[in-house]
Design a protein around this motif. Structure first.
Motif, PDB file in Angstrom:
ATOM      1  N   LEU A 271     -58.558 -22.519  33.983  1.00  0.00           N
ATOM      2  CA  LEU A 271     -58.596 -23.298  35.218  1.00  0.00           C
ATOM      3  C   LEU A 271     -59.188 -22.455  36.344  1.00  0.00           C
ATOM      4  CD1 LEU A 271     -55.015 -24.816  34.928  1.00  0.00           C
ATOM      5  CD2 LEU A 271     -57.176 -25.943  34.349  1.00  0.00           C
ATOM      6  N   GLU A 272     -59.849 -23.114  37.286  1.00  0.00           N
ATOM      7  CA  GLU A 272     -60.519 -22.406  38.368  1.00  0.00           C
ATOM      8  C   GLU A 272     -60.025 -22.946  39.706  1.00  0.00           C
ATOM      9  OE1 GLU A 272     -64.818 -22.121  37.772  1.00  0.00           O
ATOM     10  OE2 GLU A 272     -64.480 -22.823  35.722  1.00  0.00           O
ATOM     11  N   PRO A 273     -58.985 -22.380  40.258  1.00  0.00           N
ATOM     12  CA  PRO A 273     -58.447 -22.877  41.526  1.00  0.00           C
ATOM     13  C   PRO A 273     -59.486 -22.840  42.639  1.00  0.00           C
ATOM     14  CG  PRO A 273     -56.942 -21.312  40.516  1.00  0.00           C
ATOM     15  CD  PRO A 273     -58.212 -21.241  39.735  1.00  0.00           C
ATOM     16  N   ILE A 283     -54.524 -23.159  44.734  1.00  0.00           N
ATOM     17  CA  ILE A 283     -53.363 -22.264  44.788  1.00  0.00           C
ATOM     18  C   ILE A 283     -53.435 -21.483  46.106  1.00  0.00           C
ATOM     19  CG2 ILE A 283     -52.251 -20.232  43.771  1.00  0.00           C
ATOM     20  CD1 ILE A 283     -53.155 -21.225  41.031  1.00  0.00           C
ATOM     21  N   ALA A 284     -52.304 -21.465  46.814  1.00  0.00           N
ATOM     22  CA  ALA A 284     -52.231 -20.726  48.080  1.00  0.00           C
ATOM     23  C   ALA A 284     -50.926 -19.944  48.123  1.00  0.00           C
ATOM     24  CB  ALA A 284     -52.322 -21.685  49.265  1.00  0.00           C
ATOM     25  N   ARG A 342     -59.560 -18.930  52.008  1.00  0.00           N
ATOM     26  CA  ARG A 342     -60.458 -18.253  51.083  1.00  0.00           C
ATOM     27  C   ARG A 342     -60.791 -19.193  49.911  1.00  0.00           C
ATOM     28  NH1 ARG A 342     -56.557 -13.804  52.089  1.00  0.00           N
ATOM     29  NH2 ARG A 342     -57.469 -12.483  53.730  1.00  0.00           N
ATOM     30  N   GLU A 343     -61.194 -18.672  48.778  1.00  0.00           N
ATOM     31  CA  GLU A 343     -61.742 -19.491  47.706  1.00  0.00           C
ATOM     32  C   GLU A 343     -60.701 -20.308  46.929  1.00  0.00           C
ATOM     33  OE1 GLU A 343     -65.308 -16.300  46.708  1.00  0.00           O
ATOM     34  OE2 GLU A 343     -63.529 -16.409  45.440  1.00  0.00           O
ATOM     35  N   SER A 344     -59.469 -19.831  46.828  1.00  0.00           N
ATOM     36  CA  SER A 344     -58.505 -20.455  45.912  1.00  0.00           C
ATOM     37  C   SER A 344     -58.020 -21.809  46.383  1.00  0.00           C
ATOM     38  CB  SER A 344     -57.305 -19.538  45.701  1.00  0.00           C
ATOM     39  OG  SER A 344     -56.518 -19.462  46.879  1.00  0.00           O
ATOM     40  N   ALA A 345     -58.188 -22.107  47.689  1.00  0.00           N
ATOM     41  CA  ALA A 345     -57.757 -23.417  48.216  1.00  0.00           C
ATOM     42  C   ALA A 345     -58.599 -23.743  49.450  1.00  0.00           C
ATOM     43  CB  ALA A 345     -56.277 -23.417  48.532  1.00  0.00           C
TER      44      ALA A 345
END
Length: 345
Positions: A271-273, A283-284, A342-345
């Motif tokens: 999976l790629e959050p 994901i945060a 940032r990138e994850s959320a």
């Protein structure tokens, strides 16, 4: 040519040619010694190898110049940064910091507090474990010397000055952000090891209700006895992803260390959050742990103002040491968190 080694103040006084009391006053405060004696002592110290005993030079002082600090973990970079902020502020004020770590053990935490009492430190700054802490020793600490809590507030110590983060504000801000950019978030809790996690959970529930969403909490129990933080986040989401759950959800973790484990679980399941190439998983975390910009993907979080917390804790302790603002029954100062997208959320 090697300098002669001097082991005691008596030997040093004889070697330099000044009295023992004069030498003692010099090490305590050179301004209390005549200029001629200061010159003789400085010249004498150049000719010998001698290191003053730190505690011996402070025995007859009204102040030891020491501030005791207790933190719960040595392997947590958040507390490393907090300790750095405290030491920097204390050094600027002319104090030396003595640090003890409780290692998440109430018995060790109690011994650390008792050590500070026996050392007659001028004051203490403590990040306590929680309700498992020995409240009697903290009551003695609070009665004997200026005492400030930081980071976490046990219910039994609500009357003690506290410096920390406004978790209601910070958790509310990141919950609102996640609701704005994707599905309402699930809260990945952590075992009840500290009050911050509980405050953030309560703030999440409050904000979700305010926005008209139903809160959903997972991970409130341990999967394995010693799985805290990263291992806990990994275990919870590895289990749920394996059952096809939460793979297209927004997940708000109780702190960044739990979130790092959550990112690991996502990676293990392909999976790629945040990328949304495999669905809408986000994901945060919370805290802005120093590794957050360097995870893959980089972790969206909300930063605690660690520098301000450390500086303010020292400032408040110094106010108490100087008997300033003594009319105040209690001081509570809470710092706002700042979103780090940032990138994850």
């Amino acid at each position: 040519m090697a300098k002669p080694k001097i082991h005691t103040m008596e030997e040093l006084a004889e070697a330099i040619g000044v009295s023992r009391p004069t030498l003692s006053r010099y090490f305590q405060d050179p301004t209390k010694v005549s200029k001629s004696s200061v010159a003789r002592i400085v010249d004498g110290l150049e000719r010998v190898e001698y290191t003053p005993n730190f505690f011996a030079t402070r025995m007859n002082r009204k102040t030891t110049g020491l501030i005791g600090v207790i933190i719960p973990y040595l392997n947590d970079l958040f507390f490393t940064l907090l300790l750095e902020a405290i030491e920097t502020a204390a050094l600027r004020a002319g104090y030396t910091v003595i640090t003890q770590c409780s290692h998440a053990d109430p018995a060790i935490e109690k011994r650390a507090a008792e050590t500070f009492l026996s050392m007659n430190v001028d004051g203490a700054i403590v990040a306590p474990l929680g309700d498992n802490s020995d409240m009697d020793v903290y009551a003695r600490l609070n009665a004997r010397l200026p005492f400030v809590l930081m980071d976490s507030r046990p219910k039994a110590l609500r009357d003690v000055d506290f410096i920390g983060s406004d978790h209601r504000q910070s958790t509310g801000a990141i919950t609102e952000y996640l609701c704005r950019v994707g599905p309402p978030p699930v809260f990945l809790a952590m075992p009840r090891v500290n009050f911050n996690a509980l405050e953030r959970e309560a703030a999440y529930i409050e904000k979700m209700h305010e926005l008209g969403h139903e809160p959903q909490i997972v991970g409130a129990r341990l999967y394995h006895e010693h799985d805290h933080f990263e291992a806990h986040g990994l275990a919870v989401l590895d289990d749920m992803f394996a059952r096809g759950q939460l793979i297209e959800s927004s997940i708000l973790c109780a702190n960044d260390r739990v979130a790092i484990g959550a990112l690991r679980a996502a990676s293990q399941h392909g999976l790629e959050p945040g990328a949304q190439r495999k669905g809408g998983l986000r994901i945060a975390g919370h805290d802005d742990y120093p590794l957050c910009p360097f995870t893959t993907p980089s972790l969206t979080t909300v930063a605690q103002n660690v520098t301000a917390i450390g500086q303010t804790a020292v400032d408040r302790l110094l106010e108490k040491l100087r008997a300033e603002n003594i009319s105040e029954n209690q001081v509570i100062r809470l710092m706002d968190g700042i979103l780090k997208i940032r990138e994850s959320a």
